[in-house]
Motif scaffolding. Structure first.
Motif, PDB file in Angstrom:
ATOM      1  N   SER A 108     -23.767  51.052  47.350  1.00 20.29           N
ATOM      2  CA  SER A 108     -23.135  52.313  47.751  1.00 20.29           C
ATOM      3  C   SER A 108     -22.835  52.336  49.248  1.00 20.29           C
ATOM      4  CB  SER A 108     -24.029  53.499  47.374  1.00 20.29           C
ATOM      5  OG  SER A 108     -25.283  53.417  48.056  1.00 20.29           O
ATOM      6  N   SER A 109     -23.674  51.653  50.038  1.00 26.75           N
ATOM      7  CA  SER A 109     -23.419  51.576  51.487  1.00 26.75           C
ATOM      8  C   SER A 109     -22.162  50.762  51.763  1.00 26.75           C
ATOM      9  CB  SER A 109     -24.615  50.962  52.215  1.00 26.75           C
ATOM     10  OG  SER A 109     -25.765  51.770  52.065  1.00 26.75           O
ATOM     11  N   VAL A 110     -21.966  49.716  50.976  1.00 28.12           N
ATOM     12  CA  VAL A 110     -20.747  48.909  51.115  1.00 28.12           C
ATOM     13  C   VAL A 110     -19.527  49.762  50.765  1.00 28.12           C
ATOM     14  CG1 VAL A 110     -19.481  46.903  50.267  1.00 28.12           C
ATOM     15  CG2 VAL A 110     -21.959  46.770  50.623  1.00 28.12           C
ATOM     16  N   CYS A 111     -19.630  50.517  49.686  1.00 30.59           N
ATOM     17  CA  CYS A 111     -18.513  51.375  49.264  1.00 30.59           C
ATOM     18  C   CYS A 111     -18.138  52.354  50.365  1.00 30.59           C
ATOM     19  CB  CYS A 111     -18.891  52.112  47.986  1.00 30.59           C
ATOM     20  SG  CYS A 111     -17.594  53.212  47.364  1.00 30.59           S
ATOM     21  N   LEU A 112     -19.138  52.999  50.971  1.00 30.05           N
ATOM     22  CA  LEU A 112     -18.881  53.960  52.041  1.00 30.05           C
ATOM     23  C   LEU A 112     -18.353  53.274  53.302  1.00 30.05           C
ATOM     24  CD1 LEU A 112     -21.997  56.312  51.657  1.00 30.05           C
ATOM     25  CD2 LEU A 112     -19.636  56.766  50.962  1.00 30.05           C
ATOM     26  N   ALA A 113     -18.900  52.101  53.605  1.00 33.57           N
ATOM     27  CA  ALA A 113     -18.455  51.375  54.805  1.00 33.57           C
ATOM     28  C   ALA A 113     -16.999  50.967  54.684  1.00 33.57           C
ATOM     29  CB  ALA A 113     -19.336  50.141  55.021  1.00 33.57           C
ATOM     30  N   MET A 114     -16.571  50.549  53.495  1.00 35.66           N
ATOM     31  CA  MET A 114     -15.178  50.152  53.303  1.00 35.66           C
ATOM     32  C   MET A 114     -14.236  51.347  53.367  1.00 35.66           C
ATOM     33  SD  MET A 114     -15.719  47.022  53.199  1.00 35.66           S
ATOM     34  CE  MET A 114     -14.027  46.485  53.017  1.00 35.66           C
TER      35      MET A 114
END
Length: 367
Positions: free
Chosen positions: A27-33
């Motif tokens: 989920s952190s990757v999703c938000l970072a992208m």
């Protein structure tokens, strides 16, 4: 052979692969992208760099599926968007029909996406822009409609990096945000072409300096271009601060004696105050109208559609995670609709007696 080649294709890098390499949750990757502000800038940049090195790319089929599911599912509450005004004693966007229509269109379209719209104002007593931004963030408001400004060439000092934002028209000089506006340049060309098609040749341009600046000189530019193409001398009111008054306009009109005039709405009102009647004294048309059913001929700006387009634009920015001042601002222009009205009838040809007199005088000169 074909099956072997398919088996040799590299596996698509997923967000889970990026998360594993970065040591964070997917989920952190999703938000970072999405450049989400809840992820610290340093962490966001580190994750994005790891994704780039791994060759991560969003799956277009999954993105399309997500859009399809959003469109098919019942509209549920997604959050609140801010309408950020800048009200002054001499300026209230609510009292200007075009801007009120922008607002109504934005609210209606935002609701279709599951958002409500709440009005905030930069001139609220004892609330600085920084505190205003803090209020919006505390309420998880990430999208802002920036209302048209009181004067052209306005600048706003606001922490934009936390928000997706879109503005209307061309009054905001800094920062350069994405904006949605009417096609005033094309509307002016259309107005002049209509005039020529109705037989008018001596066409003037009458606008106040303030109004012309508010539309980024688009109307003036179109008028000058059209006159240059036809090799004709422009007939312009002086674009000077304070010049545009009923008295000055009346004297100018009687001196220039145009057959038709491209006008702004404030000039129309001043000419009426000076005693002019249309088309009795001069034929007129306005390329920046808000009322499609009145007597005035010209182009209606479809201001409600401008508001609807701004909401579509802003919601898409939020979904893509686009925040802050864009490196390359985009301008989305909405076409207007021609209104026939009664102020621009076909130009009547000169009476037969006058044509014969002119012909005889022409023969006399030849002799």
């Amino acid at each position: 052979m074909f099956i072997t080649q398919l088996n040799k294709q590299p596996k698509r890098v997923t967000q889970q692969d990026v998360a594993r390499a970065a040591g964070v949750h997917r989920s952190s990757v999703c938000l970072a992208m999405q450049n989400h502000p809840n992820i610290p800038v340093a962490t966001r940049e580190r994750i994005q760099e790891i994704a780039r090195k791994l060759g991560y790319q969003p799956d277009p089929m999954l993105s399309a599926l997500a859009v399809y599911r959003r469109q098919q599912s019942p509209r549920v509450f997604q959050g609140t968007l801010a309408w950020l005004g800048n009200t002054l004693p001499h300026y209230d966007w609510r009292k200007i029909p075009i801007f009120q229509q922008n607002y109504e269109g934005a609210v209606a379209c935002a609701q279709s996406h599951g958002y409500t719209v709440e009005v905030f104002d930069l001139q609220t007593p004892d609330i600085s822009p920084q505190r205003m931004a803090g209020i919006l963030r505390s309420r998880n408001i990430t999208g802002i409609f920036v209302a048209p400004q009181p004067k052209p060439y306005a600048t706003l000092d606001f922490p934009w990096e936390h928000f997706s934002a879109v503005t209307f028209g061309f009054t905001l000089l800094q920062p350069l945000l994405h904006c949605v506006a009417a096609t005033q340049y094309r509307a002016t060309l259309q107005t002049m072409q209509r005039m020529r098609g109705l037989g008018y040749k001596r066409i003037a341009f009458a606008s106040s300096l303030l109004q012309d600046e508010r539309v980024d000189h688009n109307c003036l530019a179109a008028y000058l271009a059209e006159m240059a193409i036809h090799g004709e001398k422009p007939l312009l009111t002086p674009l000077k601060p304070g010049w545009t008054t009923p008295e000055n306009l009346s004297a100018w009109m009687r001196e220039v004696r145009p057959e038709a005039a491209v006008i702004s709405l404030d000039v129309r009102d001043m000419l009426i105050e000076a005693g002019f009647r249309f088309p009795r004294d001069v034929a007129i048309a306005c390329p920046m109208m808000f009322e499609p059913n009145g007597p005035l001929a010209g182009v209606c700006e479809n201001s409600r559609l401008v508001g609807e387009a701004s909401a579509d634009f802003l919601v898409a920015m939020i979904q893509r995670g686009e925040r802050g001042v864009p490196p390359v601002p985009q301008r989305l222009l909405i076409e207007g609709t021609w209104v026939e009205g009664t102020t621009l009838p076909p130009l009547r040809p000169a009476p037969a007696a006058k044509r014969k007199t002119a012909a005889r005088s022409g023969k006399s000169r030849k002799v």
